[in-house]
Design an enzyme around this catalytic site. Structure first.
Site, PDB file in Angstrom:
ATOM      1  CG  ASP A 228      -1.660  -1.236   1.469  1.00 49.49           C
ATOM      2  OD1 ASP A 228      -2.054  -1.851   0.455  1.00 49.49           O
ATOM      3  OD2 ASP A 228      -1.855  -1.619   2.630  1.00 49.49           O
ATOM      4  CG  ASP A 267      -2.521  -4.361  -1.749  1.00 48.74           C
ATOM      5  OD1 ASP A 267      -3.594  -4.790  -2.192  1.00 48.74           O
ATOM      6  OD2 ASP A 267      -2.188  -4.512  -0.555  1.00 48.74           O
ATOM      7  CG  ASP A 271      -5.339  -0.956   2.245  1.00 48.98           C
ATOM      8  OD1 ASP A 271      -6.045  -0.160   1.597  1.00 48.98           O
ATOM      9  OD2 ASP A 271      -5.048  -2.095   1.835  1.00 48.98           O
ATOM     10  NE  ARG A 319     -10.829  -3.862  -1.799  1.00 50.51           N
ATOM     11  CZ  ARG A 319      -9.851  -4.746  -1.696  1.00 50.51           C
ATOM     12  NH1 ARG A 319      -8.648  -4.358  -1.303  1.00 50.51           N
ATOM     13  NH2 ARG A 319     -10.063  -6.024  -1.965  1.00 50.51           N
TER      14      ARG A 319
HETATM   15 CA    CA Z   1      -3.158  -3.707   1.539  1.00 49.95          CA
END
Ligand code: CA
Ligand code: CA
Length: 459
Positions: A228, A267, A271, A319
């Site tokens: 991330d 990714d 997050d 997301r």
């Molecule tokens: Ca992640």
């Protein structure tokens, strides 16, 4: 300050309310509660204003603002950044000023490293990996193991040693205004830490050179990547503000397909997982990215009290966020759902695993063929409350639209809490497409520490 409605908002009332508030919004947003009493510190020493989201809870979020002069570092390359993050090995306050863009994929002498450089000596090659784990030979019932998977993991470890940066407790990392500060290809991790501030940085092209094939992920398998751009794990009191997150210039449209699936090298953008808590995400720009923001890494995650306000999402596939478990407040965010650079919109907010989301005074722009029912998604256990949300300028009940189209997985329109930490909340979303274009993202903050833009400028 507005509280979420505990009744399903009615479109007509919402529209009237929004219209009535447009005139007042500028004045309401112009006086930040914490910073009007005294002069703003310089950007590097700034702290999260009082009541500015969940990270303001309790003792608030001060990052490294108390650092003495010997613990204020100015860095302009990878080696200096890594050294500053480790200096002293302790959690005494530290400030790291990032000057200009830093390329994480570089050696200690500052030379560029390519994926082949990490793979060298490990025995890994994509061709050999594809041959070893082709579903025709390997099947689809177990995850890869053996020589090529070990070689892949070894190569990935070499890249991780270069591009992963860990921020300790009591740290501020801030881009120096006017320098185009940021981190290219790097993953900044706030892990098992308390009290961190990350501001005014452009996170670009964070790429895993060695995605892993998992034939058991989903019905057709998936290629998964590790990094991330900003990862908050097991951490508390974190403020991410005025950053930009983008895959640019390496868009997913350039990803090949292997075994019929996208070879995904990116990714998450930001997050927030593993029982993280008390996080404020404000005035960031998330652009041209697929898996934008997880709040919770599994349905069994815990805590996860997070505030998102005044962020822009443009060209994000999904997301934004995927919300699990926690009490999550989204206000005054802008979602531009038109396809950009091949990033085709899937959904904005997912409320699942009993998440208690309050989403109010956000604004969506939707192309002519876009469906309001697709702005939300869920697993049938999540909640989402709140009024004042606009779609193309019109008051819209997102939950009602979603539930009408998804009767088997309804989102509850009421939640079990009422937000109080929402400084700067504007009780109209009408002006957001104009104002956030000037005020969100990296590169707009001034050196004085006075955040740019009408919504939070000090008076
Ligand atoms: Ca992640
Ligand atoms: Ca996955």
């Amino acid at each position: 300050m507005s509280a979420p409605s505990h009744h399903r908002p009615r479109i007509r009332r919402t529209a009237v309310l929004a219209a009535a508030c447009i005139a007042a919004a500028g004045a309401l947003g112009a006086v930040p509660l914490a910073m009007s009493a005294h002069a703003a510190p310089d950007l590097a020493h700034a702290v999260l204003p009082a009541r500015d989201g969940w990270a303001a809870s309790g003792k608030g979020t001060t990052g490294g603002s108390a650092a003495g002069a010997s613990r204020v570092f100015t860095v302009s390359n990878r080696a200096e950044l890594a050294k500053a993050l480790k200096a002293g090995n302790g959690t005494a306050p530290r400030i790291i000023r990032v000057k200009g863009p830093i390329d994480a994929n570089t050696d200690d002498a500052g030379r560029s490293l390519r994926c082949e450089d990490y793979a060298r000596g490990t025995g890994y090659s994509l061709a050999a990996y594809l041959k070893a784990y082709d579903p025709k030979a390997w099947g689809r019932s177990k995850v890869p193991s053996g020589t090529q998977e070990s070689a892949r993991a070894a190569a990935q470890k070499k890249q991780a040693a270069r591009i992963v940066f860990k921020a300790p407790s009591n740290t501020t990392i801030v881009g120096v205004p006017g320098t185009g500060a940021g981190l290219t290809g790097g993953s900044l991790q706030v892990k098992d830490a308390d009290n961190a501030i990350v501001r005014n940085l452009a996170f670009t092209d964070v790429r895993d050179c060695f995605p892993q094939w998992d034939p058991t992920d989903g019905s057709d398998g998936n290629w998964n990547s590790a990094y991330d751009a900003l990862s908050v794990r097991g951490s508390t009191h974190v403020w991410a503000d005025h950053n930009t997150f983008t895959d640019s210039p390496r868009f997913d449209s350039g990803n090949p397909r292997h075994f019929g699936r996208e070879y995904q090298v990116h990714d998450g953008a930001l997050d927030i997982t593993n029982a993280s808590d008390l996080v404020t995400v404000s005035y960031n720009r998330f652009a041209d990215h697929d898996k934008t923001m997880l709040i919770g890494s599994s349905d069994k995650d815990t805590k996860l009290r997070v505030t998102l306000h005044h962020n822009v999402f443009q060209g994000t596939v999904q997301r934004a966020p995927l919300a699990r478990v926690g009490q999550i407040h989204l206000y005054n965010n802008l979602f531009e759902t038109a396809e950009r650079h091949g990033y085709a919109f899937s959904y904005s907010i997912s409320s699942r695993a009993r998440a208690q989301v309050v989403a109010e005074y956000n604004h969506w722009t939707l192309p002519g063929d876009g469906k309001v029912s697709r702005l939300l998604t869920g697993d049938g256990t999540g909640a989402l409350a709140g009024t004042g949300n606009l779609v193309n300028g019109r008051g819209t009940d997102l939950v009602a639209a979603y539930n009408a189209a998804n009767p088997g997985k309804r989102i509850r329109p009421t939640v079990n809490w009422r937000p109080t930490l929402s400084a700067g909340l504007e009780t109209s979303a009408a002006q957001l497409p104009g104002s956030l274009g000037r005020t969100a993202g990296a590169g707009v903050l001034a050196a004085s520490g006075g955040p740019a833009g009408p919504a939070v400028r000090t008076s």
